[in-house]
Motif scaffolding. Sequence first.
Motif, mmCIF file in Angstrom:
data_model
loop_
_atom_site.group_PDB
_atom_site.id
_atom_site.type_symbol
_atom_site.label_atom_id
_atom_site.label_comp_id
_atom_site.label_asym_id
_atom_site.label_seq_id
_atom_site.Cartn_x
_atom_site.Cartn_y
_atom_site.Cartn_z
ATOM 1 N N ARG A 31 0.800 -1.411 0.092
ATOM 2 C CA ARG A 31 -0.081 -0.172 -0.166
ATOM 3 C C ARG A 31 0.913 1.184 0.032
ATOM 4 O O ARG A 31 1.795 1.237 0.774
ATOM 5 C CB ARG A 31 -0.816 0.042 1.238
ATOM 6 C CG ARG A 31 -1.615 -1.329 1.393
ATOM 7 C CD ARG A 31 -3.083 -1.056 1.535
ATOM 8 N NE ARG A 31 -3.985 -2.456 1.843
ATOM 9 C CZ ARG A 31 -4.508 -2.976 0.974
ATOM 10 N NH1 ARG A 31 -4.768 -2.611 -0.100
ATOM 11 N NH2 ARG A 31 -5.133 -4.067 1.255
ATOM 12 N N ASN A 39 -6.920 6.341 3.935
ATOM 13 C CA ASN A 39 -7.568 5.018 4.695
ATOM 14 C C ASN A 39 -7.265 5.079 6.186
ATOM 15 O O ASN A 39 -7.396 4.293 6.866
ATOM 16 C CB ASN A 39 -7.240 3.714 4.147
ATOM 17 C CG ASN A 39 -7.977 3.498 2.799
ATOM 18 O OD1 ASN A 39 -9.137 3.652 2.345
ATOM 19 N ND2 ASN A 39 -7.052 3.296 1.431
ATOM 20 N N SER A 42 -8.956 3.920 8.983
ATOM 21 C CA SER A 42 -9.595 2.472 9.001
ATOM 22 C C SER A 42 -8.645 1.762 9.844
ATOM 23 O O SER A 42 -8.930 0.466 10.255
ATOM 24 C CB SER A 42 -9.222 1.864 7.536
ATOM 25 O OG SER A 42 -10.187 2.259 6.652
ATOM 26 N N ALA A 57 -6.073 -2.922 9.942
ATOM 27 C CA ALA A 57 -7.091 -1.846 9.133
ATOM 28 C C ALA A 57 -8.460 -2.909 9.101
ATOM 29 O O ALA A 57 -8.568 -4.006 8.825
ATOM 30 C CB ALA A 57 -6.721 -1.719 7.713
ATOM 31 N N HIS A 59 -11.564 -2.409 6.576
ATOM 32 C CA HIS A 59 -12.011 -1.806 5.493
ATOM 33 C C HIS A 59 -13.307 -2.138 4.920
ATOM 34 O O HIS A 59 -13.734 -3.268 4.922
ATOM 35 C CB HIS A 59 -11.045 -2.271 4.108
ATOM 36 C CG HIS A 59 -11.162 -1.742 2.902
ATOM 37 N ND1 HIS A 59 -10.873 -0.478 2.398
ATOM 38 C CD2 HIS A 59 -12.042 -2.198 1.646
ATOM 39 C CE1 HIS A 59 -11.377 -0.228 1.159
ATOM 40 N NE2 HIS A 59 -11.956 -1.055 0.756
ATOM 41 N N HIS A 61 -16.317 -2.640 2.457
ATOM 42 C CA HIS A 61 -16.547 -2.893 1.294
ATOM 43 C C HIS A 61 -17.977 -2.322 0.607
ATOM 44 O O HIS A 61 -18.155 -1.924 -0.571
ATOM 45 C CB HIS A 61 -16.365 -4.562 0.616
ATOM 46 C CG HIS A 61 -14.909 -4.979 0.742
ATOM 47 N ND1 HIS A 61 -14.293 -4.387 -0.298
ATOM 48 C CD2 HIS A 61 -14.119 -5.663 1.528
ATOM 49 C CE1 HIS A 61 -12.960 -5.098 -0.101
ATOM 50 N NE2 HIS A 61 -13.023 -5.564 0.830
ATOM 51 N N ARG A 69 -7.617 -6.264 7.223
ATOM 52 C CA ARG A 69 -6.646 -6.009 6.277
ATOM 53 C C ARG A 69 -5.387 -5.821 6.843
ATOM 54 O O ARG A 69 -5.224 -5.089 8.104
ATOM 55 C CB ARG A 69 -6.760 -4.957 5.349
ATOM 56 C CG ARG A 69 -7.908 -5.020 4.360
ATOM 57 C CD ARG A 69 -7.629 -3.827 3.486
ATOM 58 N NE ARG A 69 -8.309 -4.019 2.225
ATOM 59 C CZ ARG A 69 -8.742 -3.083 1.313
ATOM 60 N NH1 ARG A 69 -8.054 -1.814 1.248
ATOM 61 N NH2 ARG A 69 -9.306 -3.208 0.186
ATOM 62 N N ASP A 133 -7.693 -5.418 -5.052
ATOM 63 C CA ASP A 133 -6.599 -5.765 -4.135
ATOM 64 C C ASP A 133 -5.812 -6.877 -4.515
ATOM 65 O O ASP A 133 -4.891 -6.915 -4.856
ATOM 66 C CB ASP A 133 -7.361 -6.057 -2.807
ATOM 67 C CG ASP A 133 -7.579 -4.980 -1.855
ATOM 68 O OD1 ASP A 133 -7.115 -3.723 -2.311
ATOM 69 O OD2 ASP A 133 -8.385 -5.028 -1.328
#
Length: 153
Positions: A31, A39, A42, A57, A59, A61, A69, A133
């Motif tokens: 990342r 982010n 997150s 994290a 995340h 969706h 994550r 991803d």
Amino acid sequence: MVTYKKPILTDIPAMQSLVAQYVKDGIILPRSDDEVATNIRSYIVASIEESIIGYVALHIHSMRLAEIRSLIVKEEFQGKGIGKELVTRALEEGKSLAVQEILALTYNREFFEKLGFHEIPKEQIPEQKIWQDCIKCKHFPICNEVAMLKRVN
């Protein structure tokens, strides 16, 4: 004593340093600093005396699904419950946001099973996850990760 908090933007270099070898080994997806910054809300970080020793994290969706994550704990602190606490806090955050299910792609099935996740077929993973991803992964399309899911609401 380990403290847990939301990171700030100036934490990004330490976060990137912590995860660098795992990214190089293909265990965690790369990342960029900008992606982490975008982010930053997150993430949850674990620190000892202001030194980041782990993070995770959550995340989002969709209104239904979130994902765990980038779970990382510095090697010398693994096995001390820090990863479990990070995931537990992410699960609580997901629940507070009314997410129904939380996904994790992992090489460590047993860890997530202990936290109430169960394995699902990868075909059940939302298509946007694959294209956003997984395509970035050096192992794509041959993936050895296990898809795990937990219902939280």
